[in-house]
Design an enzyme around this catalytic site. Structure first.
Site, PDB file in Angstrom:
ATOM      1  N   HIS A  88      72.945 -65.245  57.782  1.00 54.06           N
ATOM      2  CA  HIS A  88      71.554 -65.607  57.507  1.00 54.06           C
ATOM      3  C   HIS A  88      70.574 -64.688  58.219  1.00 54.06           C
ATOM      4  O   HIS A  88      69.546 -64.311  57.667  1.00 54.06           O
ATOM      5  CB  HIS A  88      71.310 -67.058  57.922  1.00 54.06           C
ATOM      6  CG  HIS A  88      69.919 -67.528  57.613  1.00 54.06           C
ATOM      7  ND1 HIS A  88      69.420 -67.579  56.331  1.00 54.06           N
ATOM      8  CD2 HIS A  88      68.924 -67.959  58.426  1.00 54.06           C
ATOM      9  CE1 HIS A  88      68.175 -68.030  56.356  1.00 54.06           C
ATOM     10  NE2 HIS A  88      67.843 -68.268  57.614  1.00 54.06           N
ATOM     11  N   ASP A  93      63.838 -66.232  54.415  1.00 51.71           N
ATOM     12  CA  ASP A  93      63.872 -67.670  54.659  1.00 51.71           C
ATOM     13  C   ASP A  93      62.511 -68.292  54.348  1.00 51.71           C
ATOM     14  O   ASP A  93      62.064 -68.222  53.212  1.00 51.71           O
ATOM     15  CB  ASP A  93      64.334 -67.905  56.106  1.00 51.71           C
ATOM     16  CG  ASP A  93      64.571 -69.362  56.453  1.00 51.71           C
ATOM     17  OD1 ASP A  93      65.631 -69.882  56.073  1.00 51.71           O
ATOM     18  OD2 ASP A  93      63.706 -69.974  57.113  1.00 51.71           O
TER      19      ASP A  93
END
Length: 309
Positions: free
Chosen positions: A289, A124
């Site tokens: 994620h 990320d």
């Protein structure tokens, strides 16, 4: 007794009793720039691997992956500038939280710990820092693992129409100083908790104490987190556009593991990444994620495979 004011590898104070830590790892606070110290967990022995966390998390997101890799690697898990227990300098210039500056922090940290060359894995926000480190410091980065994000330049290009609502926070934190800090600071647990919950495919993989630690750390870092994202709408785009115009590419083995954002947002993931790397392997995952927490064995296997290339 060690003088922690001068020792560059001074052991930090113990974490708050309610904050979990990575088992078997030491906590260090390392000066990396004028007035900036990175907090990191360090463990294991062998060739070095540096792991960079994402949003809205801290180095704690690597707790499973780090322990597994420490069996045969020295593993360094820092809190990025502006996050966790690392320094949170005021954003006095656009470069204060540029990924170029944050990447330089990471290289300085590794060198202070005795690692001139190291493998780098980023998730990320950490992916963006890792990408910049690979471009700016090819002499230091040997391998690059990139988890579940897209380069800054490409992020803004692929967000179109209603699909862009999924990334509303990028637009909010791109606004001039004052508004996003006030809105997020008014209810940080609701704001940051939204992402921890919305992006979690397996909530049990993020226990209550870990989730609470992320929320405490994020609530204490609202201005610096906003500054990090604001840089992604400004100076970071300029840096990546300059790279693209100059034809700069990553010169190390690169592994990209991500969800099928291409299908969701209507783009070809491989086509997005191919201009950035000569030696690229891309794999899609359904682990969500927070894959380092939901599927740590999968991530460890990917990192080990990358290091063999």
């Amino acid at each position: 007794m060690t003088d922690t004011t001068t020792d560059p590898l001074a052991r930090s104070t113990a974490p708050a009793p309610t904050d979990p830590s990575i088992p078997g790892f030491d906590a260090v606070d390392v000066p990396v720039a004028d007035g900036v110290t990175l907090h990191a967990a360090v463990g294991g022995s062998g060739s070095p691997v540096v792991l960079l966390h994402g949003f809205p998390q801290t180095h704690l997101m690597w707790r499973h992956v780090a322990v597994a890799l420490a069996a045969d690697h020295t593993v360094v898990c820092p809190d990025l500038r502006g996050y966790g227990a690392s320094s949170k300098p005021a954003a006095t210039t656009p470069d204060t939280y540029s990924k170029r500056t944050m990447a330089a922090d990471v290289v300085a940290l590794a060198r202070a710990l005795g690692h001139e060359r190291f493998a780098l894995v980023g998730h990320d926000r950490g992916l963006l820092v890792a990408l910049r480190a690979g471009l700016d410091h090819p002499d230091a980065v040997t391998h690059l693992g990139l988890l579940d994000a897209v380069p800054t330049l490409d992020t803004w290009a692929v967000l179109q129409g209603r699909s862009a609502a999924a990334a509303f926070h990028l637009y909010l934190m791109a606004q001039p100083p004052g508004l996003p800090e006030a809105l997020i600071g008014a209810s940080p647990d609701v704001f940051f908790g939204h992402f921890l919950d919305a992006w979690a495919t397996e909530p049990a993989a993020m226990p209550d104490d870990v989730r609470a630690a992320y929320l405490r750390a994020s609530a204490a870092a609202v201005p610096s987190i906003v500054a990090d994202f604001r840089a992604t709408a400004g100076v970071d785009v300029e840096h990546e556009q300059a790279d693209r115009d100059a034809g700069r590419r990553l010169a190390v083995p690169v592994s990209v593991v991500q969800q099928d954002w291409g299908a969701a947002l209507g783009y070809d993931a491989a086509a997005v990444w191919r201009p950035w790397a000569d030696d690229l392997e891309l794999r899609l995952t359904d682990a969500g994620h927070f894959l380092a927490e939901t599927a740590p064995d999968e991530v460890v296997a990917d990192v080990r495979a990358l290091l063999q290339r």
